[in-house]
Design an enzyme around this catalytic site. Structure first.
Site, PDB file in Angstrom:
ATOM      1  N   ARG A  70       0.474   6.535   7.703  1.00 43.11           N
ATOM      2  CA  ARG A  70       0.447   6.539   6.205  1.00 43.11           C
ATOM      3  C   ARG A  70      -0.085   8.009   5.712  1.00 43.11           C
ATOM      4  NH1 ARG A  70       1.619   1.447   3.997  1.00 43.11           N
ATOM      5  NH2 ARG A  70       0.625  -0.040   5.170  1.00 43.11           N
ATOM      6  N   ASP A 119      14.825  -0.899   1.478  1.00 44.76           N
ATOM      7  CA  ASP A 119      15.446  -1.172   2.515  1.00 44.76           C
ATOM      8  C   ASP A 119      16.733  -2.434   2.181  1.00 44.76           C
ATOM      9  OD1 ASP A 119      15.556  -0.737   5.438  1.00 44.76           O
ATOM     10  OD2 ASP A 119      14.652  -2.726   5.493  1.00 44.76           O
ATOM     11  N   LYS A 170       0.827  -1.129   0.090  1.00 41.32           N
ATOM     12  CA  LYS A 170       0.070  -0.105  -0.005  1.00 41.32           C
ATOM     13  C   LYS A 170       0.726   1.200  -0.004  1.00 41.32           C
ATOM     14  CE  LYS A 170      -3.013  -2.576   3.162  1.00 41.32           C
ATOM     15  NZ  LYS A 170      -3.162  -2.790   4.495  1.00 41.32           N
ATOM     16  N   GLY A 171       2.153   1.066   0.516  1.00 41.34           N
ATOM     17  CA  GLY A 171       2.770   2.214   0.631  1.00 41.34           C
ATOM     18  C   GLY A 171       3.153   3.189  -0.283  1.00 41.34           C
ATOM     19  N   ASP A 181       4.349   3.241   6.803  1.00 36.52           N
ATOM     20  CA  ASP A 181       3.374   3.045   8.185  1.00 36.52           C
ATOM     21  C   ASP A 181       4.377   2.581   9.120  1.00 36.52           C
ATOM     22  OD1 ASP A 181       3.593   0.685   6.686  1.00 36.52           O
ATOM     23  OD2 ASP A 181       2.495  -0.252   8.380  1.00 36.52           O
ATOM     24  N   LYS A 236      17.373   3.471   1.691  1.00 36.14           N
ATOM     25  CA  LYS A 236      18.147   3.205   2.836  1.00 36.14           C
ATOM     26  C   LYS A 236      19.382   2.565   1.993  1.00 36.14           C
ATOM     27  CE  LYS A 236      14.786   2.779   6.283  1.00 36.14           C
ATOM     28  NZ  LYS A 236      14.197   1.919   7.470  1.00 36.14           N
ATOM     29  N   GLU A 283       8.051   2.690  -5.588  1.00 35.04           N
ATOM     30  CA  GLU A 283       8.406   2.163  -4.395  1.00 35.04           C
ATOM     31  C   GLU A 283       8.211   3.438  -3.600  1.00 35.04           C
ATOM     32  OE1 GLU A 283       7.730   0.100  -2.108  1.00 35.04           O
ATOM     33  OE2 GLU A 283       8.608  -1.754  -2.356  1.00 35.04           O
ATOM     34  N   ASP A 284       7.869   3.275  -2.126  1.00 36.32           N
ATOM     35  CA  ASP A 284       7.831   4.107  -1.252  1.00 36.32           C
ATOM     36  C   ASP A 284       9.339   4.338  -0.634  1.00 36.32           C
ATOM     37  OD1 ASP A 284       7.523   1.644  -0.181  1.00 36.32           O
ATOM     38  OD2 ASP A 284       6.261   1.999   1.476  1.00 36.32           O
TER      39      ASP A 284
HETATM   40  P1  IMP Z   1      12.851  -4.615   1.846  1.00 32.69           P
HETATM   41  O1  IMP Z   1      12.180  -5.614   0.737  1.00 32.69           O
HETATM   42  O2  IMP Z   1      13.681  -4.763   2.653  1.00 32.69           O
HETATM   43  O3  IMP Z   1      13.498  -3.605   0.739  1.00 32.69           O
HETATM   44  O4  IMP Z   1      11.568  -3.796   2.314  1.00 32.69           O
HETATM   45  C1  IMP Z   1      10.871  -2.832   1.684  1.00 32.69           C
HETATM   46  C2  IMP Z   1       9.714  -2.688   2.563  1.00 32.69           C
HETATM   47  O5  IMP Z   1       9.476  -2.751   3.646  1.00 32.69           O
HETATM   48  C3  IMP Z   1       9.160  -1.327   1.985  1.00 32.69           C
HETATM   49  O6  IMP Z   1       8.325  -1.155   0.763  1.00 32.69           O
HETATM   50  C4  IMP Z   1       8.178  -1.014   3.157  1.00 32.69           C
HETATM   51  O7  IMP Z   1       7.081  -1.289   3.018  1.00 32.69           O
HETATM   52  C5  IMP Z   1       9.072  -1.577   4.223  1.00 32.69           C
HETATM   53  N1  IMP Z   1       9.838  -0.602   4.878  1.00 32.69           N
HETATM   54  C6  IMP Z   1      11.090  -0.733   5.272  1.00 32.69           C
HETATM   55  N2  IMP Z   1      11.888   0.243   5.732  1.00 32.69           N
HETATM   56  C7  IMP Z   1      10.563   1.108   6.157  1.00 32.69           C
HETATM   57  C8  IMP Z   1      10.801   2.239   7.219  1.00 32.69           C
HETATM   58  O8  IMP Z   1      11.456   2.837   7.424  1.00 32.69           O
HETATM   59  N3  IMP Z   1       9.283   2.521   7.227  1.00 32.69           N
HETATM   60  C9  IMP Z   1       8.187   1.937   6.632  1.00 32.69           C
HETATM   61  N4  IMP Z   1       8.021   0.846   6.102  1.00 32.69           N
HETATM   62  C10 IMP Z   1       9.511   0.223   5.694  1.00 32.69           C
HETATM   63 MG    MG Z   2       6.728  -0.742  -0.241  1.00 32.30          MG
END
Ligand code: IMP
Ligand code: MG
Length: 176
Positions: free
Chosen positions: A164, A101, A41-42, A158, A129, A97-98
């Site tokens: 959000r 990470d 949803k982000g 969120d 990040k 993407e929002d």
């Molecule tokens: P990844 O798969 O580790 O890159 O994580 C990506 C997803 O984790 C993002 O699309 C977010 O939904 C969530 N996420 C990662 N870091 C944050 C944060 O600091 N705040 C909120 N959601 C996060």
């Molecule tokens: Mg996301």
């Protein structure tokens, strides 16, 4: 205990930066049509703001996935909860993407999308990040802001489904 939100990136700064990134996309895709893929949803808020600033012809579709298997360090298995409605074969596609990470979600999604043979596939994110990246094969084409290793909320992001709707990027702090 009541939570307090510290503003990390103001609404004005977010808006100004989205203007810049949209202008860059408008230049890069001149004469083309762009198909935006929103990761629910982000990314809903960021995609809306970005799309409003695009002057090239734009279409959009939505998908939802979740990763599980390793708590907060997302290097687990990604599950597709809702697939796209339309095929992407032969189209210029951009995943929106929002925040990126570890890159786990995107690593999975990019492979899945590539297999559907889009004409091109790019990645655009509001926040990155980079210090948290595990999947270094995930290359971001358009980044609005890089942030340090903080848990952020707002602009679609969120904490337990809350915050959000905040129009800025903030950090949750516990307060009185
Ligand atoms: P990844 O798969 O580790 O890159 O994580 C990506 C997803 O984790 C993002 O699309 C977010 O939904 C969530 N996420 C990662 N870091 C944050 C944060 O600091 N705040 C909120 N959601 C996060
Ligand atoms: Mg996301």
């Amino acid at each position: 205990m009541k939570e307090k939100i510290r503003v990390l990136i103001s609404e004005e700064d977010v808006s100004r930066r989205i203007d810049e990134v949209a202008a860059q996309i408008n230049r890069d895709y001149e004469g083309k049509e762009l198909h935006l893929l929103c990761i629910l949803k982000g990314s809903v808020f960021f995609m809306s703001e970005l799309a409003k600033r695009l002057t090239i012809p734009v279409t959009m579709d939505f998908m939802s996935c979740s990763s599980y298997g390793s708590g907060t360090v997302s290097k687990g298995i990604v599950r597709l909860n809702k697939d796209l409605d339309e095929p992407i074969e032969g189209r210029d596609v951009m995943i929106i993407e929002d925040i990126i990470d570890s890159g786990n979600t995107l690593s999975y999604l990019i492979e899945l999308m590539k297999a559907r043979k889009p004409k091109s596939l790019k990645l655009c994110t509001l926040l990155d990040k980079p210090s948290r990246r595990i999947h270094h094969e995930v290359v971001v084409d358009y980044t609005c802001f890089e942030v340090e290793d903080l848990f952020v909320v707002g602009c679609g992001m969120d904490a337990d489904q809350k915050y959000r709707n905040l129009p800025y990027v903030g950090v949750v702090e516990s307060g009185e």
